[in-house]
Design a protein around this motif. Structure first.
Motif, PDB file in Angstrom:
ATOM      1  N   ARG A   1       4.071 -25.452   4.126  1.00 19.40           N
ATOM      2  CA  ARG A   1       3.246 -24.496   4.870  1.00 19.40           C
ATOM      3  C   ARG A   1       3.619 -23.071   4.491  1.00 19.40           C
ATOM      4  NH1 ARG A   1       0.863 -26.968   9.521  1.00 19.40           N
ATOM      5  NH2 ARG A   1      -0.294 -25.021   9.762  1.00 19.40           N
ATOM      6  N   PHE A   2       2.619 -22.223   4.305  1.00 17.00           N
ATOM      7  CA  PHE A   2       2.876 -20.822   3.992  1.00 17.00           C
ATOM      8  C   PHE A   2       1.659 -19.997   4.372  1.00 17.00           C
ATOM      9  CE2 PHE A   2       0.645 -22.286   0.228  1.00 17.00           C
ATOM     10  CZ  PHE A   2      -0.156 -21.214  -0.127  1.00 17.00           C
ATOM     11  N   GLU A   3       1.836 -18.701   4.395  1.00 15.19           N
ATOM     12  CA  GLU A   3       0.724 -17.790   4.614  1.00 15.19           C
ATOM     13  C   GLU A   3       0.731 -16.754   3.502  1.00 15.19           C
ATOM     14  OE1 GLU A   3      -2.317 -17.255   5.320  1.00 15.19           O
ATOM     15  OE2 GLU A   3      -1.955 -17.788   7.410  1.00 15.19           O
ATOM     16  N   ALA A   4      -0.440 -16.322   3.083  1.00 18.05           N
ATOM     17  CA  ALA A   4      -0.557 -15.339   2.012  1.00 18.05           C
ATOM     18  C   ALA A   4      -1.700 -14.386   2.299  1.00 18.05           C
ATOM     19  CB  ALA A   4      -0.789 -16.033   0.663  1.00 18.05           C
ATOM     20  N   GLY A   5      -1.521 -13.144   1.942  1.00 23.46           N
ATOM     21  CA  GLY A   5      -2.574 -12.144   2.016  1.00 23.46           C
ATOM     22  C   GLY A   5      -2.377 -11.162   0.878  1.00 23.46           C
ATOM     23  N   HIS A   6      -3.362 -10.336   0.614  1.00 25.50           N
ATOM     24  CA  HIS A   6      -3.197  -9.397  -0.485  1.00 25.50           C
ATOM     25  C   HIS A   6      -3.847  -8.056  -0.192  1.00 25.50           C
ATOM     26  CE1 HIS A   6      -7.251 -10.948  -1.695  1.00 25.50           C
ATOM     27  NE2 HIS A   6      -7.408  -9.715  -2.114  1.00 25.50           N
TER      28      HIS A   6
ATOM     29  N   ASP B   1       2.502  -8.909  -7.836  1.00 21.61           N
ATOM     30  CA  ASP B   1       1.196  -8.393  -8.212  1.00 21.61           C
ATOM     31  C   ASP B   1       0.609  -9.221  -9.335  1.00 21.61           C
ATOM     32  OD1 ASP B   1       1.851  -6.670 -10.925  1.00 21.61           O
ATOM     33  OD2 ASP B   1       3.475  -6.517  -9.465  1.00 21.61           O
ATOM     34  N   VAL B   2      -0.716  -9.333  -9.330  1.00 20.84           N
ATOM     35  CA  VAL B   2      -1.465 -10.053 -10.368  1.00 20.84           C
ATOM     36  C   VAL B   2      -2.674  -9.215 -10.736  1.00 20.84           C
ATOM     37  CG1 VAL B   2      -0.713 -12.307  -9.507  1.00 20.84           C
ATOM     38  CG2 VAL B   2      -2.883 -11.327  -8.710  1.00 20.84           C
ATOM     39  N   PRO B   3      -3.232  -9.433 -11.932  1.00 18.27           N
ATOM     40  CA  PRO B   3      -4.441  -8.691 -12.303  1.00 18.27           C
ATOM     41  C   PRO B   3      -5.601  -9.041 -11.370  1.00 18.27           C
ATOM     42  CG  PRO B   3      -3.405  -9.675 -14.243  1.00 18.27           C
ATOM     43  CD  PRO B   3      -2.736 -10.275 -13.042  1.00 18.27           C
ATOM     44  N   ASP B   4      -6.299  -8.029 -10.907  1.00 17.04           N
ATOM     45  CA  ASP B   4      -7.467  -8.277 -10.073  1.00 17.04           C
ATOM     46  C   ASP B   4      -8.526  -8.986 -10.914  1.00 17.04           C
ATOM     47  OD1 ASP B   4      -9.099  -8.168  -7.822  1.00 17.04           O
ATOM     48  OD2 ASP B   4     -10.057  -6.320  -8.506  1.00 17.04           O
ATOM     49  N   GLY B   5      -9.205  -9.923 -10.323  1.00 15.56           N
ATOM     50  CA  GLY B   5     -10.210 -10.677 -11.044  1.00 15.56           C
ATOM     51  C   GLY B   5      -9.680 -11.937 -11.691  1.00 15.56           C
ATOM     52  N   SER B   6      -8.376 -12.228 -11.530  1.00 10.77           N
ATOM     53  CA  SER B   6      -7.827 -13.466 -12.078  1.00 10.77           C
ATOM     54  C   SER B   6      -8.536 -14.655 -11.451  1.00 10.77           C
ATOM     55  CB  SER B   6      -6.326 -13.553 -11.800  1.00 10.77           C
ATOM     56  OG  SER B   6      -5.623 -12.512 -12.441  1.00 10.77           O
TER      57      SER B   6
ATOM     58  N   MET C   1       0.266 -20.545  -7.319  1.00 13.10           N
ATOM     59  CA  MET C   1       1.568 -20.233  -6.742  1.00 13.10           C
ATOM     60  C   MET C   1       2.275 -21.527  -6.363  1.00 13.10           C
ATOM     61  SD  MET C   1       2.712 -17.893  -3.469  1.00 13.10           S
ATOM     62  CE  MET C   1       2.275 -19.143  -2.252  1.00 13.10           C
ATOM     63  N   ALA C   2       3.463 -21.731  -6.893  1.00 14.71           N
ATOM     64  CA  ALA C   2       4.269 -22.908  -6.580  1.00 14.71           C
ATOM     65  C   ALA C   2       5.455 -22.489  -5.727  1.00 14.71           C
ATOM     66  CB  ALA C   2       4.760 -23.574  -7.866  1.00 14.71           C
ATOM     67  N   LEU C   3       5.709 -23.217  -4.652  1.00 16.55           N
ATOM     68  CA  LEU C   3       6.853 -22.966  -3.782  1.00 16.55           C
ATOM     69  C   LEU C   3       8.041 -23.759  -4.304  1.00 16.55           C
ATOM     70  CD1 LEU C   3       5.042 -23.429  -0.337  1.00 16.55           C
ATOM     71  CD2 LEU C   3       5.174 -21.354  -1.745  1.00 16.55           C
ATOM     72  N   LEU C   4       9.160 -23.090  -4.560  1.00 19.42           N
ATOM     73  CA  LEU C   4      10.324 -23.732  -5.148  1.00 19.42           C
ATOM     74  C   LEU C   4      11.524 -23.655  -4.216  1.00 19.42           C
ATOM     75  CD1 LEU C   4      10.072 -22.215  -8.750  1.00 19.42           C
ATOM     76  CD2 LEU C   4       8.992 -24.306  -7.885  1.00 19.42           C
ATOM     77  N   ASP C   5      12.260 -24.768  -4.109  1.00 24.49           N
ATOM     78  CA  ASP C   5      13.479 -24.752  -3.297  1.00 24.49           C
ATOM     79  C   ASP C   5      14.663 -24.302  -4.152  1.00 24.49           C
ATOM     80  OD1 ASP C   5      14.259 -26.943  -4.837  1.00 24.49           O
ATOM     81  OD2 ASP C   5      13.856 -28.413  -3.257  1.00 24.49           O
TER      82      ASP C   5
ATOM     83  N   ARG D   1      -0.548 -23.715  -4.086  1.00 24.25           N
ATOM     84  CA  ARG D   1      -1.981 -23.840  -4.316  1.00 24.25           C
ATOM     85  C   ARG D   1      -2.463 -22.672  -5.163  1.00 24.25           C
ATOM     86  NH1 ARG D   1      -5.095 -20.348  -1.251  1.00 24.25           N
ATOM     87  NH2 ARG D   1      -4.147 -19.539   0.659  1.00 24.25           N
ATOM     88  N   ASP D   2      -3.727 -22.729  -5.534  1.00 29.29           N
ATOM     89  CA  ASP D   2      -4.370 -21.665  -6.289  1.00 29.29           C
ATOM     90  C   ASP D   2      -4.877 -20.611  -5.300  1.00 29.29           C
ATOM     91  OD1 ASP D   2      -5.832 -20.010  -7.923  1.00 29.29           O
ATOM     92  OD2 ASP D   2      -7.031 -21.597  -8.837  1.00 29.29           O
ATOM     93  N   LEU D   3      -4.242 -19.454  -5.296  1.00 34.01           N
ATOM     94  CA  LEU D   3      -4.617 -18.402  -4.354  1.00 34.01           C
ATOM     95  C   LEU D   3      -5.973 -17.801  -4.676  1.00 34.01           C
ATOM     96  CD1 LEU D   3      -1.197 -16.525  -3.984  1.00 34.01           C
ATOM     97  CD2 LEU D   3      -2.145 -18.316  -2.510  1.00 34.01           C
ATOM     98  N   ALA D   4      -6.493 -18.038  -5.858  1.00 33.19           N
ATOM     99  CA  ALA D   4      -7.803 -17.495  -6.219  1.00 33.19           C
ATOM    100  C   ALA D   4      -8.936 -18.276  -5.554  1.00 33.19           C
ATOM    101  CB  ALA D   4      -7.994 -17.511  -7.729  1.00 33.19           C
ATOM    102  N   LYS D   5      -8.616 -19.451  -5.005  1.00 29.70           N
ATOM    103  CA  LYS D   5      -9.621 -20.268  -4.348  1.00 29.70           C
ATOM    104  C   LYS D   5      -9.456 -20.190  -2.837  1.00 29.70           C
ATOM    105  CE  LYS D   5      -9.799 -23.586  -8.156  1.00 29.70           C
ATOM    106  NZ  LYS D   5      -9.578 -25.001  -8.560  1.00 29.70           N
ATOM    107  N   PRO D   6     -10.545 -20.278  -2.077  1.00 30.14           N
ATOM    108  CA  PRO D   6     -10.430 -20.260  -0.615  1.00 30.14           C
ATOM    109  C   PRO D   6      -9.557 -21.408  -0.140  1.00 30.14           C
ATOM    110  CG  PRO D   6     -12.706 -20.006  -1.306  1.00 30.14           C
ATOM    111  CD  PRO D   6     -11.933 -20.388  -2.526  1.00 30.14           C
ATOM    112  N   PRO D   7      -8.687 -21.166   0.846  1.00 33.76           N
ATOM    113  CA  PRO D   7      -7.847 -22.246   1.347  1.00 33.76           C
ATOM    114  C   PRO D   7      -8.677 -23.311   2.041  1.00 33.76           C
ATOM    115  CG  PRO D   7      -7.667 -20.323   2.765  1.00 33.76           C
ATOM    116  CD  PRO D   7      -8.466 -19.903   1.555  1.00 33.76           C
ATOM    117  N   THR D   8      -8.274 -24.567   1.851  1.00 36.78           N
ATOM    118  CA  THR D   8      -8.961 -25.679   2.506  1.00 36.78           C
ATOM    119  C   THR D   8      -8.408 -25.927   3.894  1.00 36.78           C
ATOM    120  OG1 THR D   8      -7.431 -27.235   1.488  1.00 36.78           O
ATOM    121  CG2 THR D   8      -9.503 -26.796   0.344  1.00 36.78           C
ATOM    122  N   GLY D   9      -7.262 -25.361   4.206  1.00 32.62           N
ATOM    123  CA  GLY D   9      -6.634 -25.504   5.517  1.00 32.62           C
ATOM    124  C   GLY D   9      -5.567 -24.462   5.636  1.00 32.62           C
TER     125      GLY D   9
END
Length: 246
Positions: A159-164, A213-218, A223-227, A236-244
């Protein structure tokens, strides 16, 4: 205006503007102090009330930065969160400070994200209407913001949260992740990098945070979460809308 009224107005504006996506756009025009989505709440520090420290930028760069980055000359930092809700709980444990949006002498203009489910208690029965774009719903009425419930999130490292924040040519992401996630690997068509996560001093064993930071329009932002062992525990792919959520 009371703190309660300001927070209600902010929550309503957030719900109306972004019921699903956690994006903050910063075009070259008078700034809109609306940030992220309700569960990934970003709050304008100039809103008054429980602002910790000065209401205005008194130094740049900030001396209490937890990490620093550079998006093609546009510097940014993560600093400990300052604005608190009606129960005295930080609305965001960290804040993203972008140099372009914060100049000495001006009001703070930062963004934050919550880890867990924001606890909103409605005082009475709210009115409900469809959100713009037929995605979710908007609730209006009198409410009280009081902390975050982390229970379900702490039970699941994925579980995570992301915004930009959107700048000219770049996006600066802020993510909140599980305490066991010590780094995130970010891959776009422009390349890949691994970014370490950090914790605010007030809670060193709690949720962790990162900014990158990433190039706009990517069209791909994996993004992979690593322990600590480098094993992937989610992402997940942050460029796509989250499914949940997360």
């Amino acid at each position: 205006m009371t703190l309660d009224q300001r927070l209600r107005r902010t929550l309503h504006a957030v719900a109306q503007a972004m019921p699903e996506t956690a994006a903050v756009r910063t075009p070259r025009r008078p700034r809109q102090r609306i940030a992220l989505l309700l569960a990934a709440l970003a709050v304008p520090l100039a809103a008054g009330g429980y602002v910790l420290g000065s209401e205005y930028v008194h130094e740049m760069p900030p001396t209490n930065a937890l990490l620093a980055g550079d998006a093609h000359g546009e510097r940014y930092w993560l600093v400990p969160g300052r604005l608190r809700d009606e129960c005295g709980v930080p609305l965001s444990a960290v804040e993203l400070v972008v140099e372009e949006r914060n100049t000495v002498g001006a009001e703070w203009d930062t963004a934050g994200v919550s880890y867990g489910e924001t606890v909103v208690t409605w005082l009475g029965t709210p009115s409900v209407s469809p959100a713009p774009g037929s995605r979710g719903e908007v609730r209006t009425g009198t409410s009280r913001v009081c902390g975050v419930d982390e229970t379900a999130w702490l039970a699941d490292p994925a579980r995570f949260e992301a915004g930009h924040v959107k700048l000219d040519g770049d996006r600066i992401y802020l993510v909140a992740v599980h305490p066991t996630v010590t780094s995130v690997r970010v891959s776009t068509p422009a390349g890949a990098e691994t970014v370490s996560t950090v914790t605010p001093p007030a809670r060193p064993d709690g949720p962790r945070y990162a900014a990158f930071d990433v190039p706009d329009g990517s069209d791909v932002i994996e993004m992979a979460l690593l322990d600590a062992a480098g094993q992937q525990v989610g992402g997940r792919d942050l460029a796509k809308p989250p499914t949940g959520k997360g």
